[in-house]
Design a protein around this motif. Sequence first.
Motif, PDB file in Angstrom:
ATOM      1  N   LEU A  65       4.816  28.586   9.715  1.00  0.00           N
ATOM      2  CA  LEU A  65       3.582  28.007  10.223  1.00  0.00           C
ATOM      3  C   LEU A  65       2.444  28.705   9.499  1.00  0.00           C
ATOM      4  N   ILE A  66       1.680  27.960   8.724  1.00  0.00           N
ATOM      5  CA  ILE A  66       0.532  28.518   8.018  1.00  0.00           C
ATOM      6  C   ILE A  66      -0.698  28.200   8.854  1.00  0.00           C
ATOM      7  N   VAL A  67      -1.282  29.246   9.434  1.00  0.00           N
ATOM      8  CA  VAL A  67      -2.402  29.094  10.354  1.00  0.00           C
ATOM      9  C   VAL A  67      -3.703  29.377   9.615  1.00  0.00           C
ATOM     10  N   LEU A  68      -4.523  28.349   9.474  1.00  0.00           N
ATOM     11  CA  LEU A  68      -5.839  28.488   8.867  1.00  0.00           C
ATOM     12  C   LEU A  68      -6.844  28.518  10.005  1.00  0.00           C
ATOM     13  N   SER A  69      -7.561  29.625  10.144  1.00  0.00           N
ATOM     14  CA  SER A  69      -8.537  29.719  11.229  1.00  0.00           C
ATOM     15  C   SER A  69      -9.887  30.171  10.675  1.00  0.00           C
ATOM     16  N   ALA A  70     -10.930  29.719  11.357  1.00  0.00           N
ATOM     17  CA  ALA A  70     -12.303  30.019  10.947  1.00  0.00           C
ATOM     18  C   ALA A  70     -13.245  29.475  12.011  1.00  0.00           C
ATOM     19  N   PRO A  71     -14.488  29.938  11.999  1.00  0.00           N
ATOM     20  CA  PRO A  71     -15.473  29.343  12.901  1.00  0.00           C
ATOM     21  C   PRO A  71     -15.693  27.870  12.553  1.00  0.00           C
ATOM     22  N   SER A  72     -16.096  27.089  13.537  1.00  0.00           N
ATOM     23  CA  SER A  72     -16.402  25.679  13.322  1.00  0.00           C
ATOM     24  C   SER A  72     -17.472  25.562  12.240  1.00  0.00           C
ATOM     25  N   GLY A  73     -17.302  24.607  11.327  1.00  0.00           N
ATOM     26  CA  GLY A  73     -18.291  24.387  10.279  1.00  0.00           C
ATOM     27  C   GLY A  73     -18.080  25.211   9.032  1.00  0.00           C
ATOM     28  N   THR A  74     -16.975  25.922   8.939  1.00  0.00           N
ATOM     29  CA  THR A  74     -16.720  26.802   7.791  1.00  0.00           C
ATOM     30  C   THR A  74     -15.997  26.075   6.661  1.00  0.00           C
ATOM     31  N   GLY A  75     -15.375  24.954   6.945  1.00  0.00           N
ATOM     32  CA  GLY A  75     -14.696  24.198   5.902  1.00  0.00           C
ATOM     33  C   GLY A  75     -13.187  24.156   6.022  1.00  0.00           C
ATOM     34  N   LYS A  76     -12.660  24.471   7.214  1.00  0.00           N
ATOM     35  CA  LYS A  76     -11.197  24.460   7.409  1.00  0.00           C
ATOM     36  C   LYS A  76     -10.582  23.107   7.062  1.00  0.00           C
ATOM     37  N   THR A  77     -11.195  22.044   7.536  1.00  0.00           N
ATOM     38  CA  THR A  77     -10.635  20.715   7.335  1.00  0.00           C
ATOM     39  C   THR A  77     -10.567  20.377   5.849  1.00  0.00           C
ATOM     40  N   THR A  78     -11.615  20.683   5.119  1.00  0.00           N
ATOM     41  CA  THR A  78     -11.646  20.424   3.677  1.00  0.00           C
ATOM     42  C   THR A  78     -10.552  21.215   2.965  1.00  0.00           C
ATOM     43  N   ILE A  79     -10.400  22.467   3.327  1.00  0.00           N
ATOM     44  CA  ILE A  79      -9.372  23.320   2.716  1.00  0.00           C
ATOM     45  C   ILE A  79      -7.981  22.790   3.062  1.00  0.00           C
ATOM     46  N   CYS A  80      -7.772  22.402   4.319  1.00  0.00           N
ATOM     47  CA  CYS A  80      -6.473  21.860   4.732  1.00  0.00           C
ATOM     48  C   CYS A  80      -6.126  20.616   3.932  1.00  0.00           C
ATOM     49  N   LYS A  81      -7.074  19.713   3.770  1.00  0.00           N
ATOM     50  CA  LYS A  81      -6.812  18.484   3.023  1.00  0.00           C
ATOM     51  C   LYS A  81      -6.392  18.796   1.589  1.00  0.00           C
ATOM     52  N   GLU A  82      -7.024  19.764   0.972  1.00  0.00           N
ATOM     53  CA  GLU A  82      -6.676  20.138  -0.396  1.00  0.00           C
ATOM     54  C   GLU A  82      -5.292  20.782  -0.457  1.00  0.00           C
ATOM     55  N   LEU A  83      -4.991  21.660   0.484  1.00  0.00           N
ATOM     56  CA  LEU A  83      -3.669  22.291   0.519  1.00  0.00           C
ATOM     57  C   LEU A  83      -2.562  21.250   0.699  1.00  0.00           C
ATOM     58  N   LEU A  84      -2.793  20.286   1.571  1.00  0.00           N
ATOM     59  CA  LEU A  84      -1.789  19.243   1.803  1.00  0.00           C
ATOM     60  C   LEU A  84      -1.629  18.337   0.589  1.00  0.00           C
ATOM     61  N   LYS A  85      -2.719  18.104  -0.117  1.00  0.00           N
ATOM     62  CA  LYS A  85      -2.658  17.295  -1.336  1.00  0.00           C
ATOM     63  C   LYS A  85      -1.811  17.992  -2.400  1.00  0.00           C
ATOM     64  N   ARG A  86      -1.924  19.306  -2.466  1.00  0.00           N
ATOM     65  CA  ARG A  86      -1.196  20.082  -3.479  1.00  0.00           C
ATOM     66  C   ARG A  86       0.236  20.420  -3.071  1.00  0.00           C
ATOM     67  N   ASN A  87       0.544  20.323  -1.788  1.00  0.00           N
ATOM     68  CA  ASN A  87       1.865  20.682  -1.261  1.00  0.00           C
ATOM     69  C   ASN A  87       2.394  19.517  -0.438  1.00  0.00           C
ATOM     70  N   LYS A  88       2.963  18.544  -1.121  1.00  0.00           N
ATOM     71  CA  LYS A  88       3.356  17.272  -0.503  1.00  0.00           C
ATOM     72  C   LYS A  88       4.420  17.414   0.590  1.00  0.00           C
ATOM     73  N   SER A  89       5.218  18.479   0.540  1.00  0.00           N
ATOM     74  CA  SER A  89       6.284  18.623   1.545  1.00  0.00           C
ATOM     75  C   SER A  89       5.790  19.278   2.841  1.00  0.00           C
ATOM     76  N   TRP A  90       4.561  19.798   2.834  1.00  0.00           N
ATOM     77  CA  TRP A  90       4.036  20.434   4.035  1.00  0.00           C
ATOM     78  C   TRP A  90       3.699  19.384   5.085  1.00  0.00           C
ATOM     79  N   ILE A  91       3.789  19.799   6.333  1.00  0.00           N
ATOM     80  CA  ILE A  91       3.459  18.960   7.479  1.00  0.00           C
ATOM     81  C   ILE A  91       2.143  19.477   8.056  1.00  0.00           C
ATOM     82  N   PHE A  92       1.302  18.572   8.523  1.00  0.00           N
ATOM     83  CA  PHE A  92       0.052  18.983   9.163  1.00  0.00           C
ATOM     84  C   PHE A  92       0.216  18.917  10.673  1.00  0.00           C
ATOM     85  N   SER A  93      -0.171  19.968  11.360  1.00  0.00           N
ATOM     86  CA  SER A  93      -0.136  19.985  12.819  1.00  0.00           C
ATOM     87  C   SER A  93      -1.315  19.171  13.347  1.00  0.00           C
ATOM     88  N   VAL A  94      -1.011  18.087  14.006  1.00  0.00           N
ATOM     89  CA  VAL A  94      -2.054  17.215  14.544  1.00  0.00           C
ATOM     90  C   VAL A  94      -2.381  17.685  15.964  1.00  0.00           C
TER      91      VAL A  94
END
Length: 150
Positions: A6-35
Motif C-alpha cells: 500500500l503506497i500511502v501519499l499524504s499531504a495537506p489539502s491543496g498540496t497536489g496529491k491528486t495530480t501526483i497520484c494521477k501521474e504515478l498511476l499513468k506511469r505504473n499501469k498495474s497499480w490499483i487506486f484506492s477509491v
Amino acid sequence: MKSGKLIVLSAPSGTGKTTICKELLKRNKSWIFSVSVTTREKRDGEIRNRDYIFITNDKFDHLIKFGDLLEYEWVHGNRYGTLMSPLEETIDNNKIMLLDVDVKGGCTIMEEFGSNVISIFIEPPGEDINEQIEAVEERLKKRGQDSETL
C-alpha cells in the motif's frame, strides 16, 4: 508471506496529491487506486467509483457501524473514508495500491498494515511554514470548491 504493498501519499489539502497520484498511476499501469468514499457532492470532471464513491451520510454511518472503514474523517464539512476490504485484497493478492489520504488516515493505515505500507508525505511548496500556508490557501481558493471556513 503476503507481499502486497500500500503506497500511502499524504499531504495537506491543496498540496497536489491528486495530480501526483494521477501521474504515478499513468506511469505504473498495474497499480490499483484506492477509491475513497465521501459524502460530498461530485465535482465537474469526476467519475463515480473511479475518483470517489459518493454516498449518503446514512450509508457512511452504516459503513462505520459495521467496521467496513479503516479510517474516516471530516474534511471541509464532508466525510471521507477508506474501505478496509480493497486494502486487504491488495495485500492478499500481492498487488500494489496507491492511496491519497490525509496525514491522520495515513498513520492509521501504517498502524494496521505495518511493513506492507510505503508512506510518502508531500510537503507544500515554500521556504518556510508561512510560505507553505500561503501556497496552500492560494491553491484552495483557485480550486474554489471548499468552504473558506475550516
